[in-house]
Structures are given as structure tokens and as C-alpha cells.
Design a protein around this motif. Structure first.
Motif, PDB file in Angstrom:
ATOM      1  N   THR A 172       0.713  -1.111  -0.019  1.00 51.80           N
ATOM      2  CA  THR A 172       0.034   0.095  -0.134  1.00 51.80           C
ATOM      3  C   THR A 172       0.904   1.314   0.141  1.00 51.80           C
ATOM      4  OG1 THR A 172      -0.067  -0.016   2.536  1.00 51.80           O
ATOM      5  CG2 THR A 172      -1.730  -1.112   1.510  1.00 51.80           C
ATOM      6  N   LEU A 174       1.070   3.043   2.435  1.00 53.47           N
ATOM      7  CA  LEU A 174       0.674   4.005   3.532  1.00 53.47           C
ATOM      8  C   LEU A 174       1.288   4.386   4.674  1.00 53.47           C
ATOM      9  CD1 LEU A 174      -3.182   2.935   2.938  1.00 53.47           C
ATOM     10  CD2 LEU A 174      -1.883   4.839   2.014  1.00 53.47           C
ATOM     11  N   VAL A 206       0.323   6.551  10.597  1.00 54.29           N
ATOM     12  CA  VAL A 206      -0.288   6.819   9.212  1.00 54.29           C
ATOM     13  C   VAL A 206      -0.704   8.185   9.404  1.00 54.29           C
ATOM     14  CG1 VAL A 206      -0.514   4.443   8.265  1.00 54.29           C
ATOM     15  CG2 VAL A 206      -2.170   5.453  10.014  1.00 54.29           C
ATOM     16  N   VAL A 210      -7.159   3.956   7.350  1.00 53.80           N
ATOM     17  CA  VAL A 210      -6.681   2.863   6.617  1.00 53.80           C
ATOM     18  C   VAL A 210      -7.954   2.216   5.781  1.00 53.80           C
ATOM     19  CG1 VAL A 210      -5.680   0.455   6.573  1.00 53.80           C
ATOM     20  CG2 VAL A 210      -4.890   2.382   8.248  1.00 53.80           C
TER      21      VAL A 210
END
Length: 288
Positions: A172, A174, A206, A210
Motif C-alpha cells: 500500500t 501507506l 499513518v 486505513v
């Protein structure tokens, strides 16, 4: 032997074990190690085996294979032959034989599906306890949004969850490892919790919530507030030696009360990029 002499004897072993971890890439003969611990070479092999429950030769092999295991599991782009040479083996065939003999899996099998629970059984040594006084700081932290993978089950299988979290991180982008903080949240004590009920979150910082994902990573938050902080140096396998003095020695006399949030870790560097003896982990105990 009185308690003071036992403590000094254990300290000599601990000094030698720290030396081994710091010089694992070098030839470590019995002569060299006995000099570090100020033991007679004539009795060294027996002293080592009686104290740790395994021979010095096997202990060195296990430490080198432990480092190789992390590279196999978490750095799939590194070739097995390169891991074998770094571990001190002359060729991948001898590495594979030793690895299979110790863990019951070939390096390639371990890379595909590591048996972490069986692996963990090989690392139950009678290590001398380090009773150093911990240095506690009271700090104020800000709330941190995190992506968390919830592990439930034996502590020995946490690395399976770590692999899933790494897969999420890579797929991802992220929570990039090099630019986002990495955390562990310890809901339970593995020494006192039924293995099937042990809970531990692997988490990364993050900037936004999410989205749904195949790995099961969810959004959580580490709340801001006051914390007691202790820095642990070295292997994560011995992190309890920095946690227990915090609860047992510091907290009762501190006048502080605990907040309703678990103990958590901030990993300032990570395996397998960092040798175990160079790992740095900050332990946070939330306070009211």
C-alpha cells in the motif's frame, strides 16, 4: 556459593554473551571467549554448557542461524547463497544441512512458510538475567494515528503477523518503514497469559484512516498524554529485562498511577536491517 559470587559469575557470562553478539561475524574460538570471560580454557566448554544449557559451538551456530532466519523471512530479495556466506558457511549446501538439522525446514521452505513456533523452541537458553537499573523519563507524547495488525495467539507466532503487516506496508505504501514510526502494543504479558489469548498489535504511523485491505490492518490511535519512557538496548527477545524493573522497582515508589492504555514500544530500528545487539527500542508506560 553466596548470592554475591553467583551474581558476579553471571555477570562474567553476560559480558561474554554481549561480546558474542557484537562480534558474531568474526571467528569466535573457545580460547578467545574464555579470555573475554576470564575463565580457564581447560574448563570453559563445561562451564558454558552447564550455565546456559547448551554448548558454545551450538550457541554460536544458533545465533548465526537466527540472523539468517530473519533475512530469509523478511528480505526475500536476498539470495540464499548470500545469506549462507554471511552466516559463515562455505557453501549453500552446508548451510542448508545445518538449517534443516536445527529447524526441520530447508532455508527455502522456511522462506516460503516459516515455522516460527518450532523455531522459537530452539532459543530457550538459560541466559543470565540482566538486573541493571533502568533510567526512567517522564515525557508528554502527542496522539498518533496508526495502522495496526492485531495478533491473537501464541507469542511465538507474532512473526507470522509481522510478515502480514510488512506485506501490507509494502503493497500500500501507506506507512513507509523508512519515514514512519513503527510500534508494538502489548496488551498482555506472554509470561502470564494463556498462549491462545495473547494479544499484540504490530503498528505503523499513518496520516489518514486505513482503507479495507486483505491483510486485516485496521486504524487505531495511540492516545497522547504523560508516559514513563525507558530505552531498551539489544535483542527484542530480552526486552522483558527492561520492562520488569519499570513495574517492579520504579512504579511502586514513583507515586504515579497508570492510565487505561497498554504498555507500548517504539522501535527506533528494525530487524533484519539492524544487528540484534544494535537494536534500540523505547518502552512507554502510559500515566495519568
Amino acid at each position: 556459593m553466596n548470592d554475591d559470587r553467583i551474581s558476579r559469575y553471571a555477570a562474567r557470562f553476560d559480558k561474554m554473551l554481549a561480546y558474542i553478539e557484537a562480534h558474531l561475524d568474526e571467528p569466535l574460538t573457545a580460547e578467545r571467549l574464555s579470555r573475554v570471560a576470564h575463565f580457564s580454557r581447560f574448563h570453559f566448554d563445561r562451564q558454558f554448557a552447564d550455565f546456559l544449557g547448551t554448548s558454545a559451538t551450538r550457541y554460536l551456530l544458533l545465533l548465526r542461524l537466527r540472523r539468517a532466519s530473519f533475512k530469509l523471512a523478511f528480505q526475500p530479495r536476498i539470495r540464499i547463497i548470500d545469506i549462507a556466506l554471511e552466516a559463515g558457511f562455505e557453501n549453500p549446501e552446508s548451510f542448508s544441512r545445518s538449517f534443516r538439522h536445527i529447524f526441520g525446514q530447508s532455508p527455502s521452505q522456511f522462506r516460503r512458510q516459516p515455522d516460527w513456533q518450532g523455531w522459537s523452541e530452539r532459543y530457550r537458553f538459560r541466559l543470565p538475567e540482566r538486573n541493571a537499573t533502568v533510567q526512567v523519563e517522564i515525557v508528554e507524547i502527542e496522539s498518533t494515528l496508526i495502522a495496526a495488525l492485531e495478533h491473537l495467539g501464541p507469542a511465538e507466532k507474532v512473526n507470522d503477523s509481522v510478515a502480514r503487516f510488512i506485506d501490507w506496508r509494502k503493497s500500500t505504501g501507506l506507512s513507509p518503514k523508512d519515514s514512519s514510526r513503527t510500534f508494538g502494543i502489548a496488551y498482555d504479558n506472554p509470561d502470564t497469559t494463556e498462549p491462545s489469548r495473547f494479544r499484540f498489535d504490530i503498528a505503523g504511523e499513518v496520516q489518514a484512516r486505513v482503507p479495507p485491505n486483505a491483510q486485516g490492518v485496521v486504524t487505531k490511535e495511540i492516545p497522547g498524554g504523560r508516559c514513563a519512557r525507558v530505552r531498551h538496548l539489544g535483542s527484542h527477545m530480552r526486552i522483558g529485562e527492561s520492562i520488569y524493573p519499570l513495574y517492579r522497582n520504579w512504579l511502586p515508589g514513583s507515586g504515579e498511577e497508570l492510565r487505561d492504555f497498554p504498555l507500548f514500544f517504539h522501535y527506533l530500528n528494525l530487524l533484519p536491517d539492524t544487528p540484534e545487539n544494535e537494536l534500540v527500542t523505547d518502552i512507554y508506560l502510559p500515566l495519568k
